[in-house]
Design a protein around this motif. Structure first.
Motif, mmCIF file in Angstrom:
data_model
loop_
_atom_site.group_PDB
_atom_site.id
_atom_site.type_symbol
_atom_site.label_atom_id
_atom_site.label_comp_id
_atom_site.label_asym_id
_atom_site.label_seq_id
_atom_site.Cartn_x
_atom_site.Cartn_y
_atom_site.Cartn_z
ATOM 1 N N LYS A 1 37.180 31.297 30.719
ATOM 2 C CA LYS A 1 36.422 32.026 31.658
ATOM 3 C C LYS A 1 35.392 31.171 32.512
ATOM 4 C CE LYS A 1 33.388 36.237 31.834
ATOM 5 N NZ LYS A 1 32.727 37.277 31.137
ATOM 6 N N THR B 1 42.404 41.426 40.534
ATOM 7 C CA THR B 1 42.176 42.593 41.127
ATOM 8 C C THR B 1 42.760 43.114 42.165
ATOM 9 O OG1 THR B 1 40.202 41.483 42.534
ATOM 10 C CG2 THR B 1 39.675 42.142 40.052
ATOM 11 N N ASP C 1 45.014 36.655 42.288
ATOM 12 C CA ASP C 1 43.742 37.454 42.197
ATOM 13 C C ASP C 1 43.966 38.762 41.170
ATOM 14 O OD1 ASP C 1 41.308 38.881 42.287
ATOM 15 O OD2 ASP C 1 41.022 38.510 44.304
ATOM 16 N N ALA D 1 41.252 35.551 30.764
ATOM 17 C CA ALA D 1 40.524 36.438 31.573
ATOM 18 C C ALA D 1 39.239 36.123 32.113
ATOM 19 C CB ALA D 1 40.269 37.999 30.723
ATOM 20 N N GLY D 2 39.130 36.139 33.266
ATOM 21 C CA GLY D 2 37.656 35.776 33.939
ATOM 22 C C GLY D 2 37.870 34.415 34.666
ATOM 23 N N HIS E 1 38.482 31.116 36.818
ATOM 24 C CA HIS E 1 38.557 30.834 38.213
ATOM 25 C C HIS E 1 39.188 29.288 38.370
ATOM 26 C CE1 HIS E 1 36.698 34.747 40.111
ATOM 27 N NE2 HIS E 1 36.523 34.797 38.405
ATOM 28 N N TRP F 1 45.012 39.786 31.654
ATOM 29 C CA TRP F 1 44.518 39.210 32.862
ATOM 30 C C TRP F 1 43.639 40.126 33.930
ATOM 31 C CZ3 TRP F 1 45.389 36.882 37.776
ATOM 32 C CH2 TRP F 1 44.748 35.699 38.086
ATOM 33 N N HIS F 2 42.658 40.686 33.687
ATOM 34 C CA HIS F 2 42.133 41.842 34.327
ATOM 35 C C HIS F 2 40.944 41.230 35.362
ATOM 36 C CE1 HIS F 2 39.316 41.579 30.850
ATOM 37 N NE2 HIS F 2 38.596 41.808 31.780
ATOM 38 N N GLN F 3 40.650 40.243 35.210
ATOM 39 C CA GLN F 3 39.810 39.509 36.154
ATOM 40 C C GLN F 3 39.986 37.918 36.250
ATOM 41 O OE1 GLN F 3 35.633 39.747 34.561
ATOM 42 N NE2 GLN F 3 34.727 39.284 36.607
ATOM 43 N N GLN G 1 40.694 34.403 39.209
ATOM 44 C CA GLN G 1 41.485 33.833 40.396
ATOM 45 C C GLN G 1 42.261 32.546 39.902
ATOM 46 O OE1 GLN G 1 39.294 33.949 43.808
ATOM 47 N NE2 GLN G 1 38.795 36.035 43.500
#
Length: 283
Positions: free
Chosen positions: A93, A187, A185, A124-125, A127, A159-161, A163
């Protein structure tokens, strides 16, 4: 303000530069320079002196926000190298700073490279940016793959958040053969649509190039690719000379097995050398 935020978050900046050359005794690792937490184990020769095996190691065992990894690999004429990693690359993350990995590979005349890393696992999270840039001479050959898994299915983490930006670029003698960019992405509702990844959390692809690579390999490889409720594979040959295998799946072991099987079948055609499974795959 951006520089201040970076200073508040510890990050690893790491570089690795490898140079291989073919000599009278075979392919040797001529140079291995590093900065930060990137290493390569000593040269190994499970297939004899002509083919040099190396394992790229990232001691922190994961890539966190702000980390930057820069890997450059140069193969001299007639050298043959197998590169791999010991385990999945974990992308953690990122609170503020994106992480990045850039891999550049340059192949001299008649050089051969098998690029066989284990999968990228995006928490998840996460970037991050993941870039692969490949430059080949006219007579060089290459087989390589890349696999990504969004979320940690075994831990029940979706993987809810996050990029992920992907860039793959292949050139031969300065001419662009293949370029692909993807921005994932978590989202974005379009991510789960059929034109993108649908409900599949795992995506993999394999590239094969070389003087012996051609459309005839489609008929050879297509019947060997599965298509069921857990994994689906396909293959295409681009007029620019790139054989491309793609796979989506909900099972990383199945995905890994498919790519290994594709490499095993393609290596004698692309490199003119029989495939020998890596010991890493037996663990």
């Amino acid at each position: 303000m951006t520089q201040l935020l970076r200073s508040l978050t510890p990050s690893w900046l790491a570089k690795l530069s490898l140079r291989y050359e073919h000599t009278a005794i075979g392919t040797v690792l001529k140079r291995a320079e590093h900065e930060g937490p990137l290493r390569v184990q000593k040269a190994l020769y499970p297939e004899g002196q002509e083919i040099c095996h190396s394992i790229i190691i990232h001691p922190p065992a994961g890539i966190a926000g702000g980390d930057e990894l820069d890997i450059q690999v140069d193969l001299g004429p007639k050298s043959h190298v197998v590169l791999s990693t010991p385990s999945a690359t974990k992308w953690y993350k990122s609170f503020r700073n994106p992480s990045q990995q850039v891999i550049q590979m340059n192949l001299g005349e008649e050089a051969k490279l098998d690029w066989l890393p284990q999968e990228n696992l995006f928490f998840a999270g996460a970037h991050c940016q993941v870039k692969l840039q490949l430059k080949l001479s006219q007579s060089a050959s290459f087989i390589g793959w890349d696999t990504l898994m969004l979320g940690r299915k075994a831990s029940g983490e979706a993987w809810h958040q996050g990029q992920v930006h992907l860039l793959n670029r292949i050139e031969r003698n300065g001419k662009l053969l293949f370029i692909e960019q993807a921005h994932l992405d978590a989202t974005d509702p379009y991510l789960k649509s059929s034109p993108q990844m649908g409900s599949w959390p795992i995506m993999g692809q394999l590239w094969a190039l070389g003087p012996n690579c051609g459309a005839h390999l489609l008929e050879y490889l297509t019947p060997k690719l599965p298509w069921n409720d857990h994994i689906r594979g396909g293959v295409t040959y681009l007029q620019q000379g790139v054989l491309l295998v793609r796979v989506v799946s909900d099972n990383i072991e199945m995905t890994r097995a498919l790519l290994i099987d594709a490499w095993t079948n393609l290596r004698p055609h692309i490199h003119g050398v029989a495939a020998k499974p890596l010991r890493l795959w037996a663990s």
